[in-house]
Design a protein around this motif. Sequence first.
Motif, mmCIF file in Angstrom:
data_model
loop_
_atom_site.group_PDB
_atom_site.id
_atom_site.type_symbol
_atom_site.label_atom_id
_atom_site.label_comp_id
_atom_site.label_asym_id
_atom_site.label_seq_id
_atom_site.Cartn_x
_atom_site.Cartn_y
_atom_site.Cartn_z
ATOM 1 N N SER A 1 54.646 41.145 43.478
ATOM 2 C CA SER A 1 53.244 41.178 43.805
ATOM 3 C C SER A 1 52.767 42.392 42.613
ATOM 4 C CB SER A 1 52.843 41.624 45.057
ATOM 5 O OG SER A 1 53.208 40.782 46.061
ATOM 6 N N ARG A 2 53.336 43.414 42.369
ATOM 7 C CA ARG A 2 52.703 44.246 41.328
ATOM 8 C C ARG A 2 52.495 43.568 39.997
ATOM 9 N NH1 ARG A 2 50.069 46.030 44.190
ATOM 10 N NH2 ARG A 2 49.163 47.239 42.459
ATOM 11 N N CYS A 3 53.495 42.764 39.770
ATOM 12 C CA CYS A 3 53.656 41.688 38.321
ATOM 13 C C CYS A 3 52.777 40.651 38.486
ATOM 14 C CB CYS A 3 55.042 41.291 38.228
ATOM 15 S SG CYS A 3 56.313 42.414 38.116
ATOM 16 N N GLU A 4 52.326 40.061 39.620
ATOM 17 C CA GLU A 4 51.522 39.049 39.740
ATOM 18 C C GLU A 4 50.110 39.450 39.601
ATOM 19 O OE1 GLU A 4 54.200 35.661 42.374
ATOM 20 O OE2 GLU A 4 53.135 37.323 43.517
ATOM 21 N N ARG A 5 50.056 40.644 39.957
ATOM 22 C CA ARG A 5 48.383 40.983 40.063
ATOM 23 C C ARG A 5 47.819 40.807 38.496
ATOM 24 N NH1 ARG A 5 44.939 45.413 39.751
ATOM 25 N NH2 ARG A 5 46.535 47.020 38.872
ATOM 26 N N LYS A 6 48.849 41.075 37.394
ATOM 27 C CA LYS A 6 48.374 41.009 36.311
ATOM 28 C C LYS A 6 47.747 39.739 35.722
ATOM 29 C CE LYS A 6 51.819 44.300 34.745
ATOM 30 N NZ LYS A 6 53.121 44.586 34.740
ATOM 31 N N LYS A 7 47.949 38.892 36.509
ATOM 32 C CA LYS A 7 47.274 37.427 36.267
ATOM 33 C C LYS A 7 45.807 37.583 36.395
ATOM 34 C CE LYS A 7 51.179 34.707 37.406
ATOM 35 N NZ LYS A 7 51.843 33.335 38.416
ATOM 36 N N VAL A 8 45.392 38.285 37.315
ATOM 37 C CA VAL A 8 43.897 38.304 37.422
ATOM 38 C C VAL A 8 43.144 39.109 36.120
ATOM 39 C CG1 VAL A 8 43.979 40.023 39.050
ATOM 40 C CG2 VAL A 8 41.989 38.577 38.994
ATOM 41 N N GLU A 9 44.125 40.016 35.803
ATOM 42 C CA GLU A 9 43.488 40.877 34.597
ATOM 43 C C GLU A 9 43.533 40.207 33.316
ATOM 44 O OE1 GLU A 9 46.329 44.413 34.925
ATOM 45 O OE2 GLU A 9 45.140 45.330 36.552
ATOM 46 N N MET A 10 44.694 39.361 33.189
ATOM 47 C CA MET A 10 44.596 38.561 32.102
ATOM 48 C C MET A 10 43.195 37.487 32.073
ATOM 49 S SD MET A 10 48.668 37.892 31.914
ATOM 50 C CE MET A 10 48.703 36.659 31.187
ATOM 51 N N LEU A 11 43.001 37.166 33.181
ATOM 52 C CA LEU A 11 41.713 36.118 33.175
ATOM 53 C C LEU A 11 40.554 36.861 32.734
ATOM 54 C CD1 LEU A 11 42.568 34.129 36.600
ATOM 55 C CD2 LEU A 11 42.039 33.081 34.217
ATOM 56 N N PHE A 12 40.370 38.049 33.063
ATOM 57 C CA PHE A 12 39.489 39.011 32.718
ATOM 58 C C PHE A 12 39.431 39.182 31.138
ATOM 59 C CE2 PHE A 12 39.178 40.862 37.277
ATOM 60 C CZ PHE A 12 38.125 39.925 37.707
ATOM 61 N N ALA A 13 40.491 39.576 30.880
ATOM 62 C CA ALA A 13 40.677 39.503 29.208
ATOM 63 C C ALA A 13 40.235 38.406 28.531
ATOM 64 C CB ALA A 13 42.118 40.008 29.015
ATOM 65 N N HIS A 14 40.662 37.335 28.951
ATOM 66 C CA HIS A 14 40.487 36.086 28.564
ATOM 67 C C HIS A 14 38.709 35.678 28.596
ATOM 68 C CE1 HIS A 14 39.802 31.580 28.684
ATOM 69 N NE2 HIS A 14 40.611 31.586 27.874
ATOM 70 N N LEU A 15 38.441 36.143 29.545
ATOM 71 C CA LEU A 15 36.751 36.048 29.892
ATOM 72 C C LEU A 15 36.051 36.797 28.688
ATOM 73 C CD1 LEU A 15 34.501 34.966 32.027
ATOM 74 C CD2 LEU A 15 34.715 37.383 32.667
ATOM 75 N N LYS A 16 36.468 38.068 28.524
ATOM 76 C CA LYS A 16 35.807 38.847 27.564
ATOM 77 C C LYS A 16 35.900 38.748 26.055
ATOM 78 C CE LYS A 16 35.047 42.556 30.867
ATOM 79 N NZ LYS A 16 35.480 43.953 31.147
ATOM 80 N N ARG A 17 37.250 38.541 25.783
ATOM 81 C CA ARG A 17 37.816 38.502 24.443
ATOM 82 C C ARG A 17 37.741 36.843 23.719
ATOM 83 N NH1 ARG A 17 42.872 42.060 24.659
ATOM 84 N NH2 ARG A 17 41.697 43.919 25.249
ATOM 85 N N ILE A 18 38.053 35.982 24.546
ATOM 86 C CA ILE A 18 38.037 34.274 24.145
ATOM 87 C C ILE A 18 36.706 33.854 24.563
ATOM 88 C CG2 ILE A 18 39.254 32.251 24.134
ATOM 89 C CD1 ILE A 18 41.002 34.705 23.056
ATOM 90 N N LEU A 19 36.216 33.855 25.899
ATOM 91 C CA LEU A 19 34.920 33.376 26.061
ATOM 92 C C LEU A 19 33.671 34.045 25.693
ATOM 93 C CD1 LEU A 19 35.564 31.727 29.718
ATOM 94 C CD2 LEU A 19 35.932 30.667 27.671
ATOM 95 N N ARG A 20 33.966 35.184 25.335
ATOM 96 C CA ARG A 20 32.913 36.067 24.914
ATOM 97 C C ARG A 20 32.049 36.659 25.788
ATOM 98 N NH1 ARG A 20 33.157 38.428 19.554
ATOM 99 N NH2 ARG A 20 34.554 37.031 18.261
ATOM 100 N N LEU A 21 32.232 36.556 27.094
ATOM 101 C CA LEU A 21 31.362 37.127 27.966
ATOM 102 C C LEU A 21 31.498 38.475 28.150
ATOM 103 C CD1 LEU A 21 29.186 36.117 29.899
ATOM 104 C CD2 LEU A 21 30.755 35.763 31.756
ATOM 105 N N ASP A 22 31.008 39.292 27.271
ATOM 106 C CA ASP A 22 31.063 40.711 27.343
ATOM 107 C C ASP A 22 29.606 41.360 27.764
ATOM 108 O OD1 ASP A 22 30.317 40.041 24.887
ATOM 109 O OD2 ASP A 22 31.830 41.101 23.705
ATOM 110 N N ARG A 23 28.651 40.578 27.508
ATOM 111 C CA ARG A 23 27.280 40.883 27.868
ATOM 112 C C ARG A 23 26.412 39.408 28.104
ATOM 113 N NH1 ARG A 23 23.399 45.195 25.943
ATOM 114 N NH2 ARG A 23 21.169 44.175 26.013
ATOM 115 N N PHE A 24 25.639 39.872 29.220
ATOM 116 C CA PHE A 24 24.790 38.993 29.901
ATOM 117 C C PHE A 24 23.776 38.447 28.946
ATOM 118 C CE2 PHE A 24 26.606 40.533 34.045
ATOM 119 C CZ PHE A 24 27.198 39.330 34.433
ATOM 120 N N ARG A 25 23.519 37.003 29.224
ATOM 121 C CA ARG A 25 22.364 36.715 28.637
ATOM 122 C C ARG A 25 21.141 36.584 29.625
ATOM 123 N NH1 ARG A 25 26.541 34.431 26.360
ATOM 124 N NH2 ARG A 25 26.598 34.281 24.132
#
Length: 367
Positions: A298-322
Amino acid sequence: MPNHSTFSKNRHGRFRESNTFRWVFDKVVGACMAAGLVKGEGFAVDASIIEAEAGSKLAMPGDEPHVWQNPAHCKRAVREYLEGLDSEAPGATIPKRISLADPQSSWTAAPGGPAFFAYSTNYLIDVAHGVIMDVEATPAHRTAEVNSTKLMVDRVETNFNITPQRLIGDTAYGTAAMLAWMVNEKAIEPHMPIWDKTERKDGTFSRSDFKWDAQANEYRCPNDKALRCDRRPFKTPRSSITKADTIVYRASQHACENCTRKSECCPNTPMRKIARSIHEDARDVARKIAKTKQYQQSRCERKKVEMLFAHLKRILRLDRFRLRCLTGASDEFTLAATVQNLRRLAKLTSPSLIFSGIVAPAACGIG
Ligand code: SF4
């Protein structure tokens, strides 16, 4: 050609109550389930902070009289905040700083970084393929983030009839009340470190050195003396539960004064006390799970949610609201989570993966 403001006016006015983004999000989750991407066995929860559309220059101390004399002349974000204040419970905490542009955002800071106004996005994901089962926008407060977990788990149960067997999270979710809700109300295994401040670092006995005897309702100290919660007789019976939802167990002062191990146990107090949470049984369940192999997984699987946040900010560029205010944050988070699920669906149901056996062909409507 529609005027550009038509979209925002419709979003804030005509369609505010329609819940369209939530409807689309649920439809995409349904499509992921139909494609066999959701197992429903293990869920992981986490939160991430996104900067609000509110600069620090337009900020004032939270306890100063506010400048919004006439709500009718205020902008929408301020009006929604003022309406929210009317329904807030009396005694709610006053924020340290408040933004004049987006007063619902929270003044917060990452450890060691500068403070800014922000909201939190909370994800509940299925760990099998990282599908986001639910998303919730909250103020950037730890308590609001943790409380949103209950809302998301209940909503997934209602919408999709799925309750996970285990829930994975970090220490923030390991509070006694949260563990009790998971273990006693939902029968979900808590795969998270417990929030525990009982270990002492000054060399004196920690709580783990005392043995709990459930039948006798007492602790036994290393000198085999009893610590009990009913030592003090009161004329009028009173609840022994403290405001922090604990019961205090005390050793006899006489026993401690004559004990040879007092310097190792309670050198600065007349007798030893132990505060036991009323949810300690649920904490014990989490402690047992933490020793299993599945917990390591489970400790390893928890990283999947952190990766989604990294993707959200770095790839989808949602690091500040509109958009401003909590409803705006909710719209942006729901749309972003929908996009992430669509990408996951497209990627994992591509023909090459279907033929390599990762996704069952029948689940994709092929063959
Ligand atoms: S000081 Fe009191 S509680 Fe601690 S070991 Fe001695 S008798 Fe037990």
